[in-house]
Design a protein around this motif. Structure first.
Motif, PDB file in Angstrom:
ATOM      1  N   PRO A 198       0.641  -1.467   0.130  1.00 19.51           N
ATOM      2  CA  PRO A 198       0.111  -0.045   0.008  1.00 19.51           C
ATOM      3  C   PRO A 198       0.912   1.165  -0.066  1.00 19.51           C
ATOM      4  CG  PRO A 198      -0.361  -1.200   1.940  1.00 19.51           C
ATOM      5  CD  PRO A 198       0.369  -2.050   1.170  1.00 19.51           C
ATOM      6  N   ILE A 199       2.288   1.114   0.299  1.00 20.85           N
ATOM      7  CA  ILE A 199       2.972   2.461   0.451  1.00 20.85           C
ATOM      8  C   ILE A 199       3.236   2.984  -1.279  1.00 20.85           C
ATOM      9  CG2 ILE A 199       4.286   1.984   2.556  1.00 20.85           C
ATOM     10  CD1 ILE A 199       6.413   1.501   0.431  1.00 20.85           C
ATOM     11  N   CYS A 200       3.005   2.023  -1.979  1.00 26.40           N
ATOM     12  CA  CYS A 200       3.610   2.461  -3.375  1.00 26.40           C
ATOM     13  C   CYS A 200       2.654   3.459  -4.266  1.00 26.40           C
ATOM     14  CB  CYS A 200       3.842   1.258  -4.226  1.00 26.40           C
ATOM     15  SG  CYS A 200       2.640   0.461  -4.979  1.00 26.40           S
ATOM     16  N   SER A 201       1.446   3.370  -3.940  1.00 26.96           N
ATOM     17  CA  SER A 201       0.308   4.324  -4.779  1.00 26.96           C
ATOM     18  C   SER A 201      -0.876   4.387  -4.007  1.00 26.96           C
ATOM     19  CB  SER A 201       0.044   3.298  -5.970  1.00 26.96           C
ATOM     20  OG  SER A 201      -1.078   3.882  -6.488  1.00 26.96           O
ATOM     21  N   PRO A 202      -1.512   5.801  -4.401  1.00 25.93           N
ATOM     22  CA  PRO A 202      -2.834   5.782  -3.584  1.00 25.93           C
ATOM     23  C   PRO A 202      -3.713   4.834  -4.184  1.00 25.93           C
ATOM     24  CG  PRO A 202      -2.302   7.707  -5.171  1.00 25.93           C
ATOM     25  CD  PRO A 202      -1.122   6.777  -5.115  1.00 25.93           C
ATOM     26  N   VAL A 244      -3.664   1.602  -4.122  1.00 25.47           N
ATOM     27  CA  VAL A 244      -3.462   0.248  -3.497  1.00 25.47           C
ATOM     28  C   VAL A 244      -3.880   0.419  -1.893  1.00 25.47           C
ATOM     29  CG1 VAL A 244      -2.042  -1.740  -3.130  1.00 25.47           C
ATOM     30  CG2 VAL A 244      -1.629  -0.037  -5.036  1.00 25.47           C
ATOM     31  N   ARG A 245      -4.829  -0.063  -1.379  1.00 27.32           N
ATOM     32  CA  ARG A 245      -5.135  -0.262  -0.067  1.00 27.32           C
ATOM     33  C   ARG A 245      -4.849  -1.645   0.676  1.00 27.32           C
ATOM     34  NH1 ARG A 245      -9.560   4.345   0.921  1.00 27.32           N
ATOM     35  NH2 ARG A 245      -9.041   5.916  -0.667  1.00 27.32           N
ATOM     36  N   ALA A 272       5.054   3.749  -7.552  1.00 25.67           N
ATOM     37  CA  ALA A 272       4.680   3.321  -8.552  1.00 25.67           C
ATOM     38  C   ALA A 272       4.494   4.572  -9.328  1.00 25.67           C
ATOM     39  CB  ALA A 272       3.542   2.653  -8.498  1.00 25.67           C
TER      40      ALA A 272
END
Lengths: 300, 257
Positions: free
Chosen positions: A101-105, A107-108, A158
């Motif tokens: 989840p850290i890589c892109s808004p 992804v949660r 990402a």
């Protein structure tokens, strides 16, 4: 900021940022006619790429790769397995691609990105079919023990061209891989020979610390939009213009794989040929970047 | 053990599971032993912070304490999940995960399920939730490499990422842990020290306000030891906060890599 389509007071009053958000396609087209992209690149130019080896101390091989803002961290952990009966003197490679989840808004936690399994599959197909690694080199004792190389690639940031960055990080991690020296103990288990218990069992793989990588695959993703071909797209470009073509060539210039996963633009042969030509240039760039990274390691 | 074609064959790590290094850390009453990295008992590892590590996030930070390496991304304030009840104040959502290669044996990082809620509890008192009503701020942490004192590093790094995202807070949150090993208190323990500890104390505070947001004590402790441990942590947190503040002010905070 003179907009090319000053079709009235409303548009000209918008500031650039608002225009970019409200009319992304028009915004891009106004740049494309000038053969420039909003980040200042020409259409065929890839973003700045860097690679650092040995980023993870707890892994046997690792690499951190950046293409523009897109960041990938790849690490290999070597474990021991019993080879299958069909191929008693071959090891195995397990490749997994993660989008935490850290890589892109988008992804949660609990809601993984759709692209992660797709990239994961493409990566293992490409790496295993390119013949970069001879699985026989991963054998330890024929029929009894062989290496299982777990390659895990994490996307830390990402910003488009995820497959290209992931493949480069995978290749770089393999070139950094240092196989631990192991020996077989009395219970038939393979254990690491450490400095402390030197003089114990004879190591089984003293000479095989490094893998020989032949025909290394490199890739370039391009966007097809109308007659334009945009190399190495950012996440914004990917979301606006949806037709992607990924070409994978090996270091000798042979085609390994080609993906065109649908998209509204149907590609002519000429467009595909242009993509291959762009990839050919890019392979040379990437090869230099990889060579520099490995050379930097050897000096240390 | 037999590897089946197609399926995933069972594998094992060749690294010795029973560490022989136990003898290196003397658990008895011997006072004079040297820490594996040569630090003094009350000396923290050198801390490195960098903000803006992830461009896709509203705010982010990378922290490195010895071999402990974490990245925290902050997203939002953004729309809360549809199923959420109406709320006058903002919500904080935290998640901590480990990479598969973070630990010495692959895939052991999933043992730390409680870290997400502990991170939440450590931070919620410091954030001015009233400043973003009806919305959610997501704090996601990824431990790239676990080298001991993981949770304190994650908490400090998260508060820096929140500051980088411009989320209003009463103060930065700094966190430090100490391990009790025999008669000694060691600060900022590495993995090895954590595995042989008799007890551990983790303190999370807002140093400029001198307020504690979270205090976790586990294992065997005597009251004077707890007092001593807390004082050591408070002092270390104050020092850590200065380093964090420097990172926020520093000219390199906007630089790449």
């Amino acid at each position: 900021m003179g907009l090319p389509d000053s079709s009235g007071g409303f548009l000209s009053e918008l500031d650039v940022d608002a225009f970019r958000r409200l009319f992304p396609l028009q915004f891009y087209e106004s740049h494309l006619v000038k053969s420039k992209r909003p980040d200042g690149r020409s259409l065929a130019k890839a973003r700045e790429t860097s690679s650092a080896l040995g980023a993870v101390a707890s892994a046997d091989g690792s690499a951190l790769v950046k293409i523009g803002s897109t960041t990938m961290l790849a690490a290999i952990k070597m474990e021991v397995m019993t080879p299958s009966k069909e191929s008693p003197d071959e090891g195995c490679i397990a490749i997994e691609f993660y989008m935490p989840p850290i890589c892109s808004p988008i992804v949660r936690p609990g809601r993984p990105a759709d692209t992660a399994p797709v990239v994961s599959k493409q990566l293992s197909d490409t790496i295993l079919s390119s013949g970069m690694i001879n699985l026989k080199e991963l054998s330890l004792i024929s029929g009894k023990a062989a290496w299982m190389a777990y390659l895990d690639i994490y996307c830390l940031d990402a910003d488009g061209a995820l497959f290209d960055a992931a493949l480069l990080s995978a290749v770089a991690a393999f070139s950094h891989l240092q196989i631990p020296v192991v020996s077989m103990n009395d219970e038939g288990k393979v254990v690491v020979v450490s400095e402390e218990n030197e003089g114990g069992k004879e190591p089984v793989n003293k000479e095989k610390r490094k893998l020989t990588l032949c025909s290394i695959p490199f890739s370039l993703t391009c966007i097809l939009y109308k007659n334009y071909i945009l190399a190495d797209p950012t996440a914004e470009e990917e979301s606006i213009m949806e037709t992607l073509v990924t070409v994978v060539l090996d270091s000798s210039g042979q085609l390994v794989s080609l993906y065109k996963p649908g998209g509204p633009v149907l590609a002519y042969t000429s467009a595909i040929q242009d993509c291959v030509a762009l990839t050919r240039q890019r392979v040379r760039e990437l090869q230099t970047i990889l060579d520099e990274a490995t050379a930097g390691m050897e000096v240390d | 053990m037999a590897g089946q074609a197609g399926g995933t064959p069972s594998t094992y790590s060749p690294s010795p599971t029973t560490r022989k290094t136990k003898s290196l850390i003397l658990r008895n009453d011997d006072v004079d032993w040297v820490r594996t990295d040569g630090r003094e008992f009350h000396q923290c590892r050198p801390a490195f912070f960098k903000t803006g590590a992830v461009n896709a996030a509203a705010g982010s930070a990378y922290a490195e304490f010895g071999n402990t390496k974490v990245i925290v991304s902050v997203f939002g304030p953004r729309e809360s999940k549809k199923a959420m009840m109406y709320s006058d104040i903002g919500r904080l959502n935290c998640n901590v995960s480990y990479t598969t290669f973070a630990t010495s044996v692959r895939g052991q990082g999933s043992d730390h399920k409680e870290f997400s809620s502990m991170l939440h509890k450590a931070l919620e008192g410091a954030i001015i939730l009233e400043s973003f009503p009806k919305t959610t701020v997501d704090v996601f942490a990824l431990v790239l490499e676990s080298g001991g004192s993981d949770l304190p590093v994650v908490i400090s790094c998260a508060s820096l990422a929140l500051a980088d995202a411009g989320i209003m807070m009463y103060d930065l949150v700094a966190s430090v842990s100490v391990s009790c090993l025999g008669k000694n208190l060691v600060i900022d323990p590495v993995l090895e020290e954590e595995s042989y500890q008799d007890g551990s104390l983790m303190l999370t505070c807002m140093p400029s306000r001198y307020e504690v947001t979270q205090l976790t004590i586990t294992g065997e402790w005597s009251t004077p030891k707890i007092n001593e441990g807390m004082q050591i942590c408070l002092d270390a947190c104050a020092k850590l906060a200065t380093i964090m503040r420097e990172c926020l002010k520093g000219p390199d905070s906007a630089l790449e890599e």
